[in-house]
Design a protein around this motif. Structure first.
Motif, mmCIF file in Angstrom:
data_model
loop_
_atom_site.group_PDB
_atom_site.id
_atom_site.type_symbol
_atom_site.label_atom_id
_atom_site.label_comp_id
_atom_site.label_asym_id
_atom_site.label_seq_id
_atom_site.Cartn_x
_atom_site.Cartn_y
_atom_site.Cartn_z
ATOM 1 N N TYR A 1 -5.899 4.906 11.395
ATOM 2 C CA TYR A 1 -4.482 4.583 11.295
ATOM 3 C C TYR A 1 -3.793 5.591 10.402
ATOM 4 O O TYR A 1 -4.440 6.277 9.609
ATOM 5 N N GLN B 1 0.796 4.518 -2.457
ATOM 6 C CA GLN B 1 0.322 5.813 -1.991
ATOM 7 C C GLN B 1 1.411 6.848 -1.878
ATOM 8 O O GLN B 1 1.140 8.038 -1.843
ATOM 9 N N SER C 1 -3.781 8.658 5.849
ATOM 10 C CA SER C 1 -4.309 8.676 7.211
ATOM 11 C C SER C 1 -5.817 8.741 7.157
ATOM 12 O O SER C 1 -6.404 9.079 6.141
ATOM 13 N N SER C 2 -6.430 8.361 8.247
ATOM 14 C CA SER C 2 -7.880 8.484 8.348
ATOM 15 C C SER C 2 -8.184 9.149 9.672
ATOM 16 O O SER C 2 -7.426 9.019 10.629
ATOM 17 N N HIS C 3 -9.271 9.901 9.738
ATOM 18 C CA HIS C 3 -9.649 10.477 11.022
ATOM 19 C C HIS C 3 -11.139 10.404 11.276
ATOM 20 O O HIS C 3 -11.606 10.797 12.339
ATOM 21 N N PHE C 4 -11.908 9.905 10.328
ATOM 22 C CA PHE C 4 -13.354 9.846 10.557
ATOM 23 C C PHE C 4 -13.825 8.445 10.907
ATOM 24 O O PHE C 4 -14.994 8.238 11.155
ATOM 25 N N LYS C 5 -12.916 7.486 10.886
ATOM 26 C CA LYS C 5 -13.342 6.139 11.236
ATOM 27 C C LYS C 5 -13.254 5.955 12.737
ATOM 28 O O LYS C 5 -12.852 6.862 13.458
ATOM 29 N N VAL C 6 -13.652 4.787 13.186
ATOM 30 C CA VAL C 6 -13.493 4.515 14.607
ATOM 31 C C VAL C 6 -12.056 4.088 14.867
ATOM 32 O O VAL C 6 -11.393 4.592 15.760
ATOM 33 N N GLU C 7 -11.556 3.142 14.041
ATOM 34 C CA GLU C 7 -10.176 2.722 14.210
ATOM 35 C C GLU C 7 -9.330 3.395 13.144
ATOM 36 O O GLU C 7 -9.231 2.934 12.021
ATOM 37 N N ARG D 1 3.279 1.867 10.246
ATOM 38 C CA ARG D 1 1.874 2.139 10.506
ATOM 39 C C ARG D 1 1.761 2.658 11.914
ATOM 40 O O ARG D 1 2.299 2.071 12.853
ATOM 41 N N LYS E 1 0.825 -1.203 0.000
ATOM 42 C CA LYS E 1 0.000 0.000 0.000
ATOM 43 C C LYS E 1 0.856 1.248 0.000
ATOM 44 O O LYS E 1 0.592 2.200 -0.716
#
Lengths: 165, 273
Positions: free
Chosen positions: B122, B51, B114-120, B158, B47
Motif C-alpha cells: 500500500y 509519517q 509505501s511498501s513494495h516487498f510485501k504481498v499486499e 491510501r 499514521k
C-alpha cells in the motif's frame, strides 16, 4: 512496580515497531518484527491463557496499525502457543531448574538460541500466512532468516539498553 | 457427559488457542468489509500525521533526483503542447475550431509511506478529502501508472498500487490493441503480468503496454511498462504477457491523482440495468 515496568516495556516495543520498524527504517525485503520479543521474554511459568490473550492483543494492535488484517494476530498467538514447547527444547538437560525457571537461568548461549528460534519461527509463520501459500518455500525461508537475524540484532540491543537501566 | 467435560477441561488451552486463531483468520479472510474501510480511514489519519514529518525530511534529501524527474516530465509535457506542433493546412477550406472538452484534471501529491516487498503493498499520500480526492480515483507517477485510491481520510489517502494482487486494471498492448487484465503475481515489484491475450496476437518483446481507457481510473495511453516475455497460460488457450513496469515503486515520491470530471455521467450510464 514490575507490572508498570513491563507495561512500559511493551509500549516501547510497540512504539518502535509501529512507527519505526514498520515504516521508514527497513521498509523492504527485511521486515524486523520485534514486538514478539515481549511474548518470548515473558516468564516461562506464566499461565498459557494469559500468554495467549496477551499475544492476541499485541498482534491485533500491530495489525491495526500496519493494515495487516489479522496476519500478525494469527502469527503471534501461534508463537505464544508454541512458546512452552520451544522453551522446553532449550531447557533440555537443565531440568533441575524447573522451579521458578527464568530465561536468564538458561545461560547466555541457550537463551540467545531460544530467542532466535522464536523470532525465526514467528517471521516464518507470519510470511507464510501473508503469502497464504507455501509454493515458493525457499524465498520464504530466506526472507524469514534474514529478517529474523535483523530482528534478533535489534532485540539484543533493546535488551542491553533495558538491562543497563 | 462427565468424560466430555473432563476432555473439555483437559484441552481447554488448545480450545482457547483455536478460538483465538479462528478469530485472527476470520479477520484475515473478511478483510474487505465496510467496517474495515471506515476503520482504516481513521488509522490512516493517525499514521499519516506521524509519517508526514519523516516524509518531509526524506523529500528534502531527495530533492535533486526529484527535480530531474520533474524536469524530464516537463519536457515531455511541453512536447505535447499545441505550440510544439506546426499547423499546416493544405488547401482545406474549413478550419476546425476546438471541440475538445477537458475530461481529466490532476492533483499532485507526495508519497509519505509505501511498501513494495510485501504481498499486499500500500501507499499513503499526503492529500485527502479536503483536496477533493475520493475513492476509486486513479494515481499516476512521473513515469507511469501507480494505482488506485482505496481509502480517503481528511488529509491523507491510501493507494492500492498495481503491485498489490487485489487491484486489477485493464491494460492494452499499444502495437496490437489487444487488452487484458493486469494482475500482479506477488513476487517481483518490477514486474506484473497481463492475462487473456489471444494466442494469435503478435506480441513482441519490448512492445509498450499502456492503459486502455476502458476503466474510469486512468486516461487512455498512460505508460504501464514494456513487454518482457510471453507464455501460454495454464489453460493453454490464452497468452500471459510478463510486463516490466515503468514505475519504480522503490523510489516513488511524487504522484498525480487523476480526477475524471465526467465520472458521474459515465456512472449513471453504467448503473442503468
Amino acid at each position: 512496580m514490575n507490572l508498570i515496568k513491563s507495561i512500559f516495556g511493551l509500549l516501547t516495543l510497540l512504539f518502535l515497531q509501529i512507527f519505526i520498524f514498520n515504516n521508514f527504517l527497513f521498509d523492504g525485503y527485511l521486515n524486523p518484527y520485534i514486538y514478539i520479543a515481549f511474548i518470548l521474554f515473558l516468564p516461562p511459568r506464566s499461565s498459557v491463557f494469559y500468554t495467549l490473550s496477551l499475544a492476541f492483543l499485541i498482534g491485533a494492535i500491530v495489525d491495526v496499525f500496519e493494515g495487516g488484517y489479522g496476519v500478525h494476530t494469527a502469527a503471534s498467538v501461534f508463537i505464544a502457543f508454541l512458546k512452552p514447547l520451544i522453551f522446553r527444547i532449550f531447557r533440555a538437560g537443565k531440568n533441575e531448574l524447573s522451579e521458578s525457571s527464568d530465561i536468564k537461568q538458561l545461560g547466555l548461549l541457550r537463551s540467545l538460541a531460544y530467542v532466535f528460534k522464536g523470532l525465526f519461527l514467528h517471521h516464518f509463520i507470519l510470511f507464510s500466512i501473508e503469502n497464504f501459500a507455501l509454493d515458493n518455500l525457499l524465498p520464504l525461508l530466506m526472507r524469514s532468516l534474514y529478517s529474523s537475524i535483523f530482528s534478533f540484532t535489534f532485540v539484543l540491543l533493546y535488551q542491553l539498553w533495558n538491562y543497563r537501566r | 457427559m462427565r468424560y466430555f467435560f473432563l476432555l473439555l477441561k483437559r484441552s481447554r488451552v488448545l480450545l482457547y488457542f483455536l478460538l483465538l486463531e479462528s478469530i485472527a483468520f476470520a479477520w484475515i479472510i473478511n478483510k474487505r468489509s465496510y467496517q474495515r474501510s471506515q476503520f482504516l480511514s481513521a488509522t490512516t489519519e493517525i499514521k499519516g500525521n506521524f509519517q508526514g514529518l519523516a516524509a518531509q525530511t526524506k523529500a528534502y534529501l531527495n530533492l535533486k533526483e526529484e527535480n530531474e524527474q520533474l524536469a524530464r516530465e516537463n519536457i515531455r509535457l511541453r512536447e505535447s503542447l499545441d505550440e510544439s506542433f506546426i499547423f499546416q493546412n493544405f488547401g482545406a477550406d474549413t478550419i476546425n475550431s476546438r471541440t475538445y472538452k477537458q475530461r481529466y484534471t490532476y492533483v499532485d501529491a507526495q508519497v509519505i509511506s509505501s511498501s513494495h516487498f510485501k504481498v499486499e503493498n500500500y501507499i499513503l499520500i499526503n492529500k485527502g478529502r479536503l483536496s477533493g480526492l475520493e475513492e476509486n480515483m486513479g494515481v499516476i507517477g512521473p513515469s507511469g501508472v501507480v494505482g488506485v485510491i482505496s481509502n480517503v481520510s481528511k488529509h491523507f489517502a491510501r493507494v492500492i498500487p498495481i503491485i498489490n494482487p487485489n487491484l486489477r486494471i485493464s491494460a492494452e498492448l499499444a502495437q496490437d490493441g489487444y487488452f487484458g487484465p493486469l494482475r500482479w503475481l506477488g513476487e517481483n515489484y518490477r514486474e506484473s503480468s497481463i492475462q487473456d491475450i489471444p494466442p494469435y496476437a503478435n506480441v513482441q518483446t519490448g512492445d509498450t503496454v499502456k492503459t486502455d481507457g476502458r476503466s474510469s481510473f486512468f486516461p487512455r495511453g498512460i505508460n504501464i511498462g514494456l513487454v518482457k516475455s510471453t507464455s501460454l497460460q495454464a489453460d493453454q488457450n490464452f497468452l500471459e504477457v510478463t510486463v516490466s513496469l515503468s514505475t519504480d515503486f522503490a523510489k516513488l515520491r511524487k504522484v498525480y491523482v487523476v480526477k475524471d470530471l465526467w465520472i458521474n455521467e459515465l456512472d449513471s450510464l453504467n448503473m442503468r440495468p
